[in-house]
Design an enzyme around this catalytic site. Structure first.
Site, mmCIF file in Angstrom:
data_model
loop_
_atom_site.group_PDB
_atom_site.id
_atom_site.type_symbol
_atom_site.label_atom_id
_atom_site.label_comp_id
_atom_site.label_asym_id
_atom_site.label_seq_id
_atom_site.Cartn_x
_atom_site.Cartn_y
_atom_site.Cartn_z
ATOM 1 N N ARG A 15 0.843 -1.195 0.000
ATOM 2 C CA ARG A 15 0.000 0.000 0.000
ATOM 3 C C ARG A 15 0.882 1.250 0.000
ATOM 4 N NH1 ARG A 15 -3.612 -1.482 5.153
ATOM 5 N NH2 ARG A 15 -1.649 -2.477 5.700
ATOM 6 N N LYS A 75 2.197 1.831 7.120
ATOM 7 C CA LYS A 75 2.613 1.009 8.263
ATOM 8 C C LYS A 75 3.519 1.801 9.196
ATOM 9 C CE LYS A 75 1.512 -2.671 8.740
ATOM 10 N NZ LYS A 75 0.233 -3.169 9.306
ATOM 11 N N TYR A 94 -0.368 4.413 10.494
ATOM 12 C CA TYR A 94 -0.685 3.419 11.528
ATOM 13 C C TYR A 94 0.564 3.207 12.364
ATOM 14 C CZ TYR A 94 -4.985 1.939 9.116
ATOM 15 O OH TYR A 94 -6.230 1.896 8.542
ATOM 16 N N HIS A 96 0.237 1.358 15.936
ATOM 17 C CA HIS A 96 0.031 0.197 16.823
ATOM 18 C C HIS A 96 1.157 0.098 17.843
ATOM 19 C CE1 HIS A 96 -3.460 -1.185 14.624
ATOM 20 N NE2 HIS A 96 -2.795 -1.006 13.503
ATOM 21 N N GLU A 118 -4.889 4.688 13.957
ATOM 22 C CA GLU A 118 -5.804 3.779 14.662
ATOM 23 C C GLU A 118 -6.399 4.365 15.932
ATOM 24 O OE1 GLU A 118 -2.561 3.284 14.357
ATOM 25 O OE2 GLU A 118 -1.698 2.848 16.311
ATOM 26 N N ASP A 270 -5.154 -9.923 14.720
ATOM 27 C CA ASP A 270 -4.267 -8.792 15.051
ATOM 28 C C ASP A 270 -4.453 -8.344 16.504
ATOM 29 O OD1 ASP A 270 -6.800 -7.784 14.554
ATOM 30 O OD2 ASP A 270 -6.072 -5.933 13.652
HETATM 31 N N1 LIG Z 1 -6.627 -9.381 10.211
HETATM 32 C C1 LIG Z 1 -6.747 -8.206 9.622
HETATM 33 O O1 LIG Z 1 -6.113 -7.921 8.601
HETATM 34 C C2 LIG Z 1 -7.696 -7.199 10.202
HETATM 35 C C3 LIG Z 1 -8.087 -6.073 9.456
HETATM 36 C C4 LIG Z 1 -9.026 -5.185 10.009
HETATM 37 C C5 LIG Z 1 -9.553 -5.430 11.294
HETATM 38 N N2 LIG Z 1 -9.124 -6.529 11.993
HETATM 39 C C6 LIG Z 1 -9.646 -6.878 13.328
HETATM 40 O O2 LIG Z 1 -10.969 -7.384 13.246
HETATM 41 C C7 LIG Z 1 -11.576 -7.274 14.526
HETATM 42 C C8 LIG Z 1 -12.982 -6.701 14.402
HETATM 43 O O3 LIG Z 1 -12.882 -5.335 14.000
HETATM 44 P P1 LIG Z 1 -14.164 -4.424 13.758
HETATM 45 O O4 LIG Z 1 -13.690 -3.164 13.123
HETATM 46 O O5 LIG Z 1 -15.244 -5.198 13.108
HETATM 47 O O6 LIG Z 1 -14.603 -4.129 15.276
HETATM 48 P P2 LIG Z 1 -16.045 -3.579 15.747
HETATM 49 O O7 LIG Z 1 -15.803 -2.906 17.057
HETATM 50 O O8 LIG Z 1 -16.715 -2.815 14.656
HETATM 51 O O9 LIG Z 1 -16.898 -4.910 15.980
HETATM 52 C C9 LIG Z 1 -16.625 -5.844 16.980
HETATM 53 C C10 LIG Z 1 -17.928 -6.527 17.381
HETATM 54 O O10 LIG Z 1 -17.582 -7.599 18.271
HETATM 55 C C11 LIG Z 1 -18.647 -7.708 19.177
HETATM 56 N N3 LIG Z 1 -18.227 -8.515 20.314
HETATM 57 C C12 LIG Z 1 -17.395 -8.199 21.330
HETATM 58 N N4 LIG Z 1 -17.286 -9.243 22.186
HETATM 59 C C13 LIG Z 1 -18.068 -10.227 21.700
HETATM 60 C C14 LIG Z 1 -18.392 -11.541 22.139
HETATM 61 N N5 LIG Z 1 -17.882 -12.043 23.271
HETATM 62 N N6 LIG Z 1 -19.235 -12.285 21.385
HETATM 63 C C15 LIG Z 1 -19.749 -11.793 20.250
HETATM 64 N N7 LIG Z 1 -19.497 -10.542 19.792
HETATM 65 C C16 LIG Z 1 -18.674 -9.787 20.517
HETATM 66 C C17 LIG Z 1 -18.994 -6.264 19.521
HETATM 67 O O11 LIG Z 1 -20.292 -6.150 20.096
HETATM 68 C C18 LIG Z 1 -18.901 -5.621 18.140
HETATM 69 O O12 LIG Z 1 -20.161 -5.603 17.469
HETATM 70 C C19 LIG Z 1 -10.603 -6.391 15.348
HETATM 71 O O13 LIG Z 1 -9.806 -7.215 16.162
HETATM 72 C C20 LIG Z 1 -9.763 -5.732 14.294
HETATM 73 O O14 LIG Z 1 -8.504 -5.317 14.796
HETATM 74 C C21 LIG Z 1 -8.214 -7.398 11.454
#
Ligand SMILES: NC(=O)c1ccc[n+]([C@@H]2O[C@H](COP(=O)([O-])OP(=O)(O)OC[C@H]3O[C@@H](n4cnc5c(N)ncnc54)[C@H](O)[C@@H]3O)[C@@H](O)[C@H]2O)c1
Length: 359
Positions: A15, A75, A94, A96, A118, A270
């Site tokens: 990116r 990054k 970003y 972190h 972030e 992550d």
């Molecule tokens: N791997 C990657 O490349 C990548 C990229 C972007 C985001 N992410 C990660 O994805 C994850 C989700 O991000 P997001 O933006 O959707 O967050 P978000 O805050 O929009 O959504 C998280 C949801 O999880 C729910 N939740 C919390 N605890 C729970 C439980 N015990 N049971 C069921 N639901 C529960 C919350 O109510 C909320 O609706 C984060 O950890 C983020 O860092 C990873």
């Protein structure tokens, strides 16, 4: 202001901090933009596209760091980059920092003013510069699940949408936030049967409205999770508890109740992952198997689609970046959301939550 964009040097990061379209906006605000040659290669934007947008191409990253008053990246800076940052510079990217004390020390020692994407907030308390990458990762998670379900990749050999006369795949999405909603949209679009599990009833109400009966919703309890995953072909882990490690919603013991060669996609990796058996993988080798269940746990999913991701990121960062370029750090005084992004200033960590987790 003189704004600099260098080529990302982190492994497999394609990116870029500013697209040519964003450069044009900075130029229109009267800023000078320096771009390292080849910075846009990963998004098919060559030097000529940047020049046409008003940038000046410079041959090395060193020159970008030496001349720019603000650096816009994607990054976190790498050790060879920290040492080039200065106290009269703004870094916008970003970071972190919480799990990365080495970087925190490097940035403090440089004296740079660092604003982290972030931790920028909007007036609804959301994270506007994190959301676009969650949208990308959520949508990609269904592609990842579909690929891992293919027999030649070790999966169950189920087609997500089925065909007339044969049932579609069952997808369970744990967490109905940004990632979960976008995963569900893709899965529904492909004709899969989708259940979203969240702990927030108001959120489930919104999802019920949004999907107009096309998804099932369930409150997150041990029983619901155990039951749903036992019938799933693919489970998308998309939970987040802000500022904390992801809760382990699926234990190793639960894998024994799942279908053989079903797929777990842990987008929350992550934040440590929401399946007990998850460990981070890379795009080069994205999956592994535990107890007959395929795991996909790529920590930087948006990096797979740098073109889409860079444009989505720039759409979100542009107004904040322009405010910083127009007014300098004083822009933070006018916008508490941008101020929440300030992580390092005057050789100190100034974001309370980040400072707390580094203590
Ligand atoms: N791997 C990657 O490349 C990548 C990229 C972007 C985001 N992410 C990660 O994805 C994850 C989700 O991000 P997001 O933006 O959707 O967050 P978000 O805050 O929009 O959504 C998280 C949801 O999880 C729910 N939740 C919390 N605890 C729970 C439980 N015990 N049971 C069921 N639901 C529960 C919350 O109510 C909320 O609706 C984060 O950890 C983020 O860092 C990873």
């Amino acid at each position: 202001m003189r704004v600099g964009v260098n080529k990302e040097i982190k492994n497999h990061e394609y990116r870029v901090g500013l697209t040519p379209g964003a450069v044009r906006e900075y130029a229109a605000h009267g800023h000078e933009v320096l771009v390292e040659t080849g910075a846009g290669t990963g998004i098919a934007a060559d030097d000529a596209a940047y020049v046409a947008a008003g940038a000046r191409i410079v041959p090395t990253a060193q020159e970008v760091f030496a001349e720019a008053q603000m650096i816009v990246k994607v990054k976190e800076p790498q050790p060879s980059e920290w040492v080039q940052l200065r106290e009269d510079q703004i870094l916008f990217t970003y970071l972190h920092l919480a799990p990365d004390p080495e970087q925190a020390k490097g940035l403090m020692a440089s004296g740079v003013t660092a604003v982290a994407y972030e931790t920028v907030t909007d007036r609804f308390g959301g994270l506007p510069l994190l959301a676009p990458m969650s949208e990308v990762a959520g949508r990609l998670s269904i592609e990842a699940a579909g690929a891992a379900l293919k027999a030649y990749n070790g999966g169950r050999g189920v087609l997500l949408g089925g065909v007339p006369g044969v049932a579609p795949a069952r997808i369970v999405v744990l967490g109905g936030g940004v990632v979960g909603t976008h995963a569900a949209r893709m899965a529904v679009g492909l004709g899969a049967e989708v259940t979203i599990v969240d702990r927030s009833i108001p959120r489930l109400r919104q999802l019920d409205e949004l999907f107009q009966g096309r998804v099932r919703t369930r409150v997150s309890t041990l029983e619901a999770i155990e039951h749903e995953i036992s019938e799933a072909d693919a489970v998308i882990g998309a939970v987040l508890i802000p500022g904390a490690s992801a809760p382990k919603l699926v234990t190793r013991a639960m894998l024994g109740h799942m279908k053989r060669r079903a797929v777990l996609v842990d987008v929350a990796i992550d934040q440590g992952g929401c399946f007990e058996t998850s460990h981070a993988t890379t795009h080069a080798d994205p999956t592994y198997e535990v107890d007959g269940v395929i795991h996909y746990c790529v920590a930087n999913m948006p990096g797979a689609v740098p073109l889409t991701s860079s444009h989505a990121l720039n759409n979100a960062t542009l107004p904040y970046g322009l405010a910083l370029a127009d007014k300098g750090v004083a822009a933070c005084d006018d916008d508490p959301g941008l101020k929440a992004g300030l992580n390092v200033q005057g050789g100190r960590i100034v974001n309370e939550a980040v400072a707390e987790s580094l203590r």
